[in-house]
Design a protein around this motif. Sequence first.
Motif, PDB file in Angstrom:
ATOM      1  N   TYR A  46       0.839  -1.209   0.000  1.00 53.42           N
ATOM      2  CA  TYR A  46       0.000   0.000   0.000  1.00 53.42           C
ATOM      3  C   TYR A  46       0.870   1.253   0.000  1.00 53.42           C
ATOM      4  CZ  TYR A  46       0.636   0.946   5.007  1.00 53.42           C
ATOM      5  OH  TYR A  46       1.177   1.257   6.234  1.00 53.42           O
ATOM      6  N   ILE A  47       2.172   1.064   0.280  1.00 52.33           N
ATOM      7  CA  ILE A  47       3.135   2.157   0.082  1.00 52.33           C
ATOM      8  C   ILE A  47       3.999   1.701  -1.093  1.00 52.33           C
ATOM      9  CG2 ILE A  47       5.045   3.457   1.108  1.00 52.33           C
ATOM     10  CD1 ILE A  47       3.761   2.812   3.891  1.00 52.33           C
ATOM     11  N   GLU A  82       9.091   3.195   9.918  1.00 51.85           N
ATOM     12  CA  GLU A  82       7.626   3.096   9.873  1.00 51.85           C
ATOM     13  C   GLU A  82       7.052   3.116  11.281  1.00 51.85           C
ATOM     14  OE1 GLU A  82       5.894   3.713   7.407  1.00 51.85           O
ATOM     15  OE2 GLU A  82       7.329   3.545   5.780  1.00 51.85           O
ATOM     16  N   SER A  83       6.214   2.133  11.607  1.00 52.58           N
ATOM     17  CA  SER A  83       5.504   2.197  12.895  1.00 52.58           C
ATOM     18  C   SER A  83       6.424   2.178  14.110  1.00 52.58           C
ATOM     19  CB  SER A  83       4.572   0.996  13.008  1.00 52.58           C
ATOM     20  OG  SER A  83       3.249   1.413  12.958  1.00 52.58           O
ATOM     21  N   LYS A  86       6.806   5.199  16.200  1.00 52.84           N
ATOM     22  CA  LYS A  86       5.762   5.564  17.166  1.00 52.84           C
ATOM     23  C   LYS A  86       6.248   5.368  18.609  1.00 52.84           C
ATOM     24  CE  LYS A  86       2.198   4.152  13.831  1.00 52.84           C
ATOM     25  NZ  LYS A  86       1.228   3.123  13.435  1.00 52.84           N
ATOM     26  N   PHE A 115      -4.665  -1.286  12.450  1.00 51.29           N
ATOM     27  CA  PHE A 115      -3.935  -0.102  12.897  1.00 51.29           C
ATOM     28  C   PHE A 115      -4.422   1.196  12.268  1.00 51.29           C
ATOM     29  CE2 PHE A 115      -1.296   0.973   9.206  1.00 51.29           C
ATOM     30  CZ  PHE A 115      -1.414  -0.174   8.441  1.00 51.29           C
ATOM     31  N   ASN A 134      -2.557   4.208  14.092  1.00 50.35           N
ATOM     32  CA  ASN A 134      -2.260   5.458  13.388  1.00 50.35           C
ATOM     33  C   ASN A 134      -2.939   6.678  14.017  1.00 50.35           C
ATOM     34  OD1 ASN A 134      -0.792   3.833  11.787  1.00 50.35           O
ATOM     35  ND2 ASN A 134      -1.695   4.477   9.846  1.00 50.35           N
ATOM     36  N   GLU A 177       4.810   7.708   0.418  1.00 53.43           N
ATOM     37  CA  GLU A 177       3.746   7.694   1.448  1.00 53.43           C
ATOM     38  C   GLU A 177       2.870   8.933   1.339  1.00 53.43           C
ATOM     39  OE1 GLU A 177       3.848   6.335   5.361  1.00 53.43           O
ATOM     40  OE2 GLU A 177       5.836   5.443   5.224  1.00 53.43           O
ATOM     41  N   ASN A 184      -4.759   8.381   6.156  1.00 50.71           N
ATOM     42  CA  ASN A 184      -4.268   8.939   7.414  1.00 50.71           C
ATOM     43  C   ASN A 184      -4.758  10.375   7.616  1.00 50.71           C
ATOM     44  OD1 ASN A 184      -2.964   6.690   8.354  1.00 50.71           O
ATOM     45  ND2 ASN A 184      -0.961   7.235   7.504  1.00 50.71           N
ATOM     46  N   TYR A 208       4.456  13.067  10.981  1.00 51.47           N
ATOM     47  CA  TYR A 208       4.311  11.650  11.353  1.00 51.47           C
ATOM     48  C   TYR A 208       4.878  10.777  10.221  1.00 51.47           C
ATOM     49  CZ  TYR A 208       1.746   7.233  11.159  1.00 51.47           C
ATOM     50  OH  TYR A 208       1.421   5.912  11.018  1.00 51.47           O
ATOM     51  N   CYS A 212       8.077   8.212  10.122  1.00 52.59           N
ATOM     52  CA  CYS A 212       7.963   6.809   9.674  1.00 52.59           C
ATOM     53  C   CYS A 212       8.999   6.500   8.601  1.00 52.59           C
ATOM     54  CB  CYS A 212       6.570   6.538   9.102  1.00 52.59           C
ATOM     55  SG  CYS A 212       5.276   6.423  10.337  1.00 52.59           S
ATOM     56  N   TYR A 260       0.337  -4.876  16.040  1.00 51.81           N
ATOM     57  CA  TYR A 260      -0.992  -4.705  15.436  1.00 51.81           C
ATOM     58  C   TYR A 260      -2.007  -5.617  16.110  1.00 51.81           C
ATOM     59  CZ  TYR A 260       2.221  -2.673  12.079  1.00 51.81           C
ATOM     60  OH  TYR A 260       3.216  -1.948  11.502  1.00 51.81           O
ATOM     61  N   GLY A 277       7.105  -2.673  12.224  1.00 56.93           N
ATOM     62  CA  GLY A 277       6.729  -1.640  11.261  1.00 56.93           C
ATOM     63  C   GLY A 277       6.587  -2.266   9.887  1.00 56.93           C
ATOM     64  N   VAL A 278       5.775  -1.626   9.027  1.00 53.16           N
ATOM     65  CA  VAL A 278       5.541  -2.228   7.711  1.00 53.16           C
ATOM     66  C   VAL A 278       6.770  -2.177   6.799  1.00 53.16           C
ATOM     67  CG1 VAL A 278       3.031  -1.952   7.739  1.00 53.16           C
ATOM     68  CG2 VAL A 278       4.469  -0.132   6.781  1.00 53.16           C
TER      69      VAL A 278
HETATM   70  N1  GLU Z   1       3.582   5.129   7.751  1.00 53.21           N
HETATM   71  C1  GLU Z   1       2.788   3.935   7.851  1.00 53.21           C
HETATM   72  C2  GLU Z   1       1.324   4.287   7.836  1.00 53.21           C
HETATM   73  O1  GLU Z   1       0.932   5.208   8.498  1.00 53.21           O
HETATM   74  C3  GLU Z   1       3.160   3.197   9.075  1.00 53.21           C
HETATM   75  C4  GLU Z   1       2.397   1.930   9.224  1.00 53.21           C
HETATM   76  C5  GLU Z   1       3.085   0.881  10.021  1.00 53.21           C
HETATM   77  O2  GLU Z   1       4.293   0.671   9.971  1.00 53.21           O
HETATM   78  O3  GLU Z   1       2.322   0.224  10.705  1.00 53.21           O
HETATM   79  O4  GLU Z   1       0.515   3.706   7.192  1.00 53.21           O
END
Ligand code: GLU
Length: 325
Positions: A46-47, A82-83, A86, A115, A134, A177, A184, A208, A212, A260, A277-278
């Motif tokens: 999705y990215i 990525e995640s 956070k 998420f 998110n 992204e 988001n 954000y 990531c 997740y 993280g993804v």
């Molecule tokens: N930047 C990604 C998003 O917001 C991070 C998602 C992830 O790693 O879970 O979709």
Amino acid sequence: MLIKILLVAFLISISTVFAVEPDYQAIIDQAYDNYHYDNRGENANYIPALAQVNPNYFAIALITVDGKIYTAGATKVKFPLESISKVFNLALVLQQFGNIEVLKKLGANATGLPFNSILAVKLQPNHIGNPFVNAGAMATVSMIKGNANQKWTTISNNLNTYAGTTLEVNQVIDKSENETNQHNHAIAKLLEAYGKFYSDTSMAVDLYTKACSVDVTVTDLAKMGVVLANHGKSPYTHKQILQVNYVSNVLAVMATAGLYDTSGNWLYKVGLPAKSGVGGGILAIVPGKFAIAAFSPPLDETGNSVRGQEAVQYIANQLKANIFN
Ligand code: GLU
């Protein structure tokens, strides 16, 4: 009798003095060999830019609280946090606002939904869930003090301090992204409508996303993690990076929401606070002992690195690291 007691005491003290360290390197090498050819999973698609990364990359690092580093595999390859970013943004707002304010504003409950769920934002009483979904992660960034430039300086300095080096933003990932993160932006707007966002939404979503997109190697990631394993202190500079009483707050959210919607299964099987993280990274913390980081891009359906989870689980088992045991 007395002689017998003295002898036992002597033997115990001898075994403590000569307690052999586990062979961390051998265990990591074995984990690498075990899962290197595991081809299950797929890169996040999705990215778009993440879909292009070589799915064969696999790297592992373990760093002990006395700063010893053990690695295997593609340790030079960089990948976006990525995640996992956070975790460190949460640590930052804990320092800025304290744990009571953070709990009030961001919560700490698992959502039971994906998420990036809009439904979770609508259904949950506090609308946010926790700082690792998110919604909560973007609200976390919205809380960080200052204007856009000051916020970014604070976020990147914080990540750099944990890593003990200057990390760079992966511009290709960030752009990719930004072109595809309307979802988001929608979550952030919805939170704003509920009075649960604390700065301009598009500015916070951009920051954000940039956080990531910060690139790390697996060793950088383990260095970031070992600060949490070492009660908030860097084993290298001995600087207290995170106030000691906030470390358990961060680890608690990692334990309940780090992987997740399979966080519960992970805790049940492995018993370690972790965050994935993804981008294919995963970081697990063994408080007081060490941090394990792994990287491999193909993810399972939930979004967790397949090889990364296997490797961390194997290492944790071998080292009897489950915190509930
Ligand atoms: N930047 C990604 C998003 O917001 C991070 C998602 C992830 O790693 O879970 O979709």
